[in-house]
Design a protein around this motif. Structure first.
Motif, PDB file in Angstrom:
ATOM      1  N   SER A  16     -12.219  15.172  28.638  1.00 28.23           N
ATOM      2  CA  SER A  16     -11.132  15.422  27.678  1.00 28.23           C
ATOM      3  C   SER A  16     -10.735  14.140  26.946  1.00 28.23           C
ATOM      4  O   SER A  16     -10.358  14.189  25.773  1.00 28.23           O
ATOM      5  CB  SER A  16      -9.925  16.056  28.374  1.00 28.23           C
ATOM      6  OG  SER A  16      -9.320  15.154  29.264  1.00 28.23           O
ATOM      7  N   ILE A  17     -10.863  12.992  27.603  1.00 23.48           N
ATOM      8  CA  ILE A  17     -10.587  11.698  26.959  1.00 23.48           C
ATOM      9  C   ILE A  17     -11.681  11.406  25.923  1.00 23.48           C
ATOM     10  O   ILE A  17     -11.399  10.966  24.813  1.00 23.48           O
ATOM     11  CB  ILE A  17     -10.541  10.557  28.007  1.00 23.48           C
ATOM     12  CG1 ILE A  17      -9.442  10.803  29.032  1.00 23.48           C
ATOM     13  CG2 ILE A  17     -10.390   9.199  27.348  1.00 23.48           C
ATOM     14  CD1 ILE A  17      -8.058  10.896  28.479  1.00 23.48           C
ATOM     15  N   VAL A  18     -12.917  11.676  26.280  1.00 19.27           N
ATOM     16  CA  VAL A  18     -14.038  11.442  25.373  1.00 19.27           C
ATOM     17  C   VAL A  18     -13.912  12.331  24.141  1.00 19.27           C
ATOM     18  O   VAL A  18     -14.198  11.898  23.021  1.00 19.27           O
ATOM     19  CB  VAL A  18     -15.389  11.670  26.091  1.00 19.27           C
ATOM     20  CG1 VAL A  18     -16.549  11.593  25.116  1.00 19.27           C
ATOM     21  CG2 VAL A  18     -15.565  10.633  27.201  1.00 19.27           C
ATOM     22  N   LYS A  19     -13.468  13.568  24.322  1.00 22.93           N
ATOM     23  CA  LYS A  19     -13.297  14.488  23.193  1.00 22.93           C
ATOM     24  C   LYS A  19     -12.320  13.933  22.156  1.00 22.93           C
ATOM     25  O   LYS A  19     -12.454  14.230  20.975  1.00 22.93           O
ATOM     26  CB  LYS A  19     -12.804  15.854  23.685  1.00 22.93           C
ATOM     27  CG  LYS A  19     -13.910  16.657  24.306  1.00 22.93           C
ATOM     28  CD  LYS A  19     -13.552  18.009  24.868  1.00 22.93           C
ATOM     29  CE  LYS A  19     -12.306  18.677  24.480  1.00 22.93           C
ATOM     30  NZ  LYS A  19     -12.106  19.982  25.139  1.00 22.93           N
ATOM     31  N   ASP A  20     -11.366  13.121  22.605  1.00 22.97           N
ATOM     32  CA  ASP A  20     -10.410  12.497  21.682  1.00 22.97           C
ATOM     33  C   ASP A  20     -10.923  11.179  21.111  1.00 22.97           C
ATOM     34  O   ASP A  20     -10.253  10.563  20.291  1.00 22.97           O
ATOM     35  CB  ASP A  20      -9.076  12.241  22.396  1.00 22.97           C
ATOM     36  CG  ASP A  20      -8.368  13.529  22.780  1.00 22.97           C
ATOM     37  OD1 ASP A  20      -8.645  14.574  22.153  1.00 22.97           O
ATOM     38  OD2 ASP A  20      -7.541  13.486  23.716  1.00 22.97           O
ATOM     39  N   THR A  21     -12.090  10.729  21.582  1.00 24.06           N
ATOM     40  CA  THR A  21     -12.603   9.406  21.217  1.00 24.06           C
ATOM     41  C   THR A  21     -13.748   9.461  20.217  1.00 24.06           C
ATOM     42  O   THR A  21     -13.871   8.584  19.371  1.00 24.06           O
ATOM     43  CB  THR A  21     -13.078   8.665  22.502  1.00 24.06           C
ATOM     44  OG1 THR A  21     -12.009   8.656  23.444  1.00 24.06           O
ATOM     45  CG2 THR A  21     -13.492   7.236  22.206  1.00 24.06           C
ATOM     46  N   ILE A  22     -14.592  10.474  20.331  1.00 24.29           N
ATOM     47  CA  ILE A  22     -15.780  10.556  19.462  1.00 24.29           C
ATOM     48  C   ILE A  22     -15.680  11.790  18.561  1.00 24.29           C
ATOM     49  O   ILE A  22     -14.929  12.719  18.861  1.00 24.29           O
ATOM     50  CB  ILE A  22     -17.088  10.588  20.288  1.00 24.29           C
ATOM     51  CG1 ILE A  22     -17.169  11.851  21.158  1.00 24.29           C
ATOM     52  CG2 ILE A  22     -17.228   9.326  21.134  1.00 24.29           C
ATOM     53  CD1 ILE A  22     -18.494  12.038  21.852  1.00 24.29           C
ATOM     54  N   PRO A  23     -16.457  11.811  17.480  1.00 22.98           N
ATOM     55  CA  PRO A  23     -16.446  12.993  16.606  1.00 22.98           C
ATOM     56  C   PRO A  23     -16.895  14.251  17.353  1.00 22.98           C
ATOM     57  O   PRO A  23     -17.785  14.194  18.202  1.00 22.98           O
ATOM     58  CB  PRO A  23     -17.462  12.637  15.512  1.00 22.98           C
ATOM     59  CG  PRO A  23     -17.611  11.158  15.568  1.00 22.98           C
ATOM     60  CD  PRO A  23     -17.337  10.746  16.980  1.00 22.98           C
ATOM     61  N   GLU A  24     -16.272  15.360  17.022  1.00 25.30           N
ATOM     62  CA  GLU A  24     -16.589  16.625  17.686  1.00 25.30           C
ATOM     63  C   GLU A  24     -18.079  16.967  17.578  1.00 25.30           C
ATOM     64  O   GLU A  24     -18.684  17.500  18.505  1.00 25.30           O
ATOM     65  CB  GLU A  24     -15.744  17.752  17.090  1.00 25.30           C
ATOM     66  CG  GLU A  24     -15.879  19.054  17.832  1.00 25.30           C
ATOM     67  CD  GLU A  24     -14.949  20.130  17.307  1.00 25.30           C
ATOM     68  OE1 GLU A  24     -15.237  21.308  17.578  1.00 25.30           O
ATOM     69  OE2 GLU A  24     -13.966  19.816  16.629  1.00 25.30           O
ATOM     70  N   SER A  25     -18.674  16.617  16.440  1.00 19.93           N
ATOM     71  CA  SER A  25     -20.095  16.924  16.234  1.00 19.93           C
ATOM     72  C   SER A  25     -21.001  16.162  17.205  1.00 19.93           C
ATOM     73  O   SER A  25     -22.166  16.526  17.384  1.00 19.93           O
ATOM     74  CB  SER A  25     -20.500  16.613  14.798  1.00 19.93           C
ATOM     75  OG  SER A  25     -20.267  15.245  14.503  1.00 19.93           O
ATOM     76  N   ASN A  58     -23.740   3.405  17.770  1.00 23.97           N
ATOM     77  CA  ASN A  58     -23.137   2.111  18.099  1.00 23.97           C
ATOM     78  C   ASN A  58     -21.916   2.218  19.016  1.00 23.97           C
ATOM     79  O   ASN A  58     -21.047   1.342  19.019  1.00 23.97           O
ATOM     80  CB  ASN A  58     -22.784   1.340  16.817  1.00 23.97           C
ATOM     81  CG  ASN A  58     -22.926  -0.152  16.996  1.00 23.97           C
ATOM     82  OD1 ASN A  58     -23.740  -0.625  17.792  1.00 23.97           O
ATOM     83  ND2 ASN A  58     -22.127  -0.898  16.270  1.00 23.97           N
ATOM     84  N   VAL A  59     -21.840   3.305  19.789  1.00 23.09           N
ATOM     85  CA  VAL A  59     -20.744   3.498  20.749  1.00 23.09           C
ATOM     86  C   VAL A  59     -21.343   3.838  22.116  1.00 23.09           C
ATOM     87  O   VAL A  59     -22.185   4.731  22.229  1.00 23.09           O
ATOM     88  CB  VAL A  59     -19.784   4.628  20.313  1.00 23.09           C
ATOM     89  CG1 VAL A  59     -18.717   4.883  21.375  1.00 23.09           C
ATOM     90  CG2 VAL A  59     -19.141   4.305  18.973  1.00 23.09           C
ATOM     91  N   LEU A  60     -20.892   3.113  23.132  1.00 20.08           N
ATOM     92  CA  LEU A  60     -21.292   3.370  24.516  1.00 20.08           C
ATOM     93  C   LEU A  60     -20.047   3.737  25.309  1.00 20.08           C
ATOM     94  O   LEU A  60     -19.052   3.009  25.269  1.00 20.08           O
ATOM     95  CB  LEU A  60     -21.939   2.122  25.131  1.00 20.08           C
ATOM     96  CG  LEU A  60     -22.215   2.175  26.638  1.00 20.08           C
ATOM     97  CD1 LEU A  60     -23.292   3.206  26.962  1.00 20.08           C
ATOM     98  CD2 LEU A  60     -22.604   0.798  27.158  1.00 20.08           C
ATOM     99  N   ILE A  61     -20.116   4.854  26.022  1.00 23.23           N
ATOM    100  CA  ILE A  61     -19.036   5.245  26.934  1.00 23.23           C
ATOM    101  C   ILE A  61     -19.663   5.530  28.287  1.00 23.23           C
ATOM    102  O   ILE A  61     -20.594   6.337  28.393  1.00 23.23           O
ATOM    103  CB  ILE A  61     -18.269   6.487  26.432  1.00 23.23           C
ATOM    104  CG1 ILE A  61     -17.670   6.223  25.048  1.00 23.23           C
ATOM    105  CG2 ILE A  61     -17.169   6.864  27.438  1.00 23.23           C
ATOM    106  CD1 ILE A  61     -17.019   7.443  24.413  1.00 23.23           C
ATOM    107  N   ILE A  62     -19.155   4.857  29.294  1.00 24.94           N
ATOM    108  CA  ILE A  62     -19.602   5.066  30.670  1.00 24.94           C
ATOM    109  C   ILE A  62     -18.390   5.499  31.469  1.00 24.94           C
ATOM    110  O   ILE A  62     -17.362   4.818  31.461  1.00 24.94           O
ATOM    111  CB  ILE A  62     -20.199   3.781  31.275  1.00 24.94           C
ATOM    112  CG1 ILE A  62     -21.440   3.347  30.485  1.00 24.94           C
ATOM    113  CG2 ILE A  62     -20.535   3.988  32.748  1.00 24.94           C
ATOM    114  CD1 ILE A  62     -22.006   2.015  30.918  1.00 24.94           C
TER     115      ILE A  62
END
Length: 137
Positions: A16-25, A58-62
């Motif tokens: 849910s945090i990631v959904k607010d961070t990256i584009p929905e697509s 150009n975005v990394l989320i772990i």
């Protein structure tokens, strides 16, 4: 898989945090340790596999989810170091997310702050608890 319901819930909280961070697509590119996800999460340099992984544009989320009994284990501490290092070495934007129960929230914030200072990592970390509270460190 075989993860506990608590663990799966913590992974979903991270998502849910990631959904607010990256584009929905781009949400289809998020790989998670979840019964709904068939993609294999890539291993980090030290061989650890995070619970959530996204690397695109150009975005990394772990992301890592830890239950109370696993939060402070030696294996978990090594994972945090590995993920912080991977984010620190990434040339684009990187974020580490740590999802924990509310009972571990303050300890998690203190631990990650200490690790970031100890290794001089300049990494954005989001600590989230099972009640939805998020703090950026």
């Amino acid at each position: 898989m075989g993860e506990s319901i608590n663990h799966i819930s913590l992974v979903n909280t991270m998502y849910s945090i990631v959904k607010d961070t990256i584009p929905e697509s781009n949400l289809c590119l998020v790989i998670m340790d979840s019964p709904d996800c068939n993609e294999k999460i890539p291993k980090m340099m030290e061989g650890f596999k995070p619970d959530l992984y996204y690397c695109y544009d150009n975005v990394l989320i772990i992301g890592e989810a830890k239950t109370s009994k696993d939060f402070n284990r030696k294996h978990s501490l090594e994972q945090y170091k590995s993920y912080l290092r991977a984010c620190n070495c990434y040339s684009g934007t990187s974020i580490m997310i740590l999802s924990v129960p509310w009972t571990e929230y303050v300890s998690a914030k203190n631990l990650i702050k200490k690790m970031k200072n100890q290794y001089s990592y300049n990494v954005t970390v989001k600590i989230v608890n099972d009640l939805g509270r998020v703090e950026i460190i």
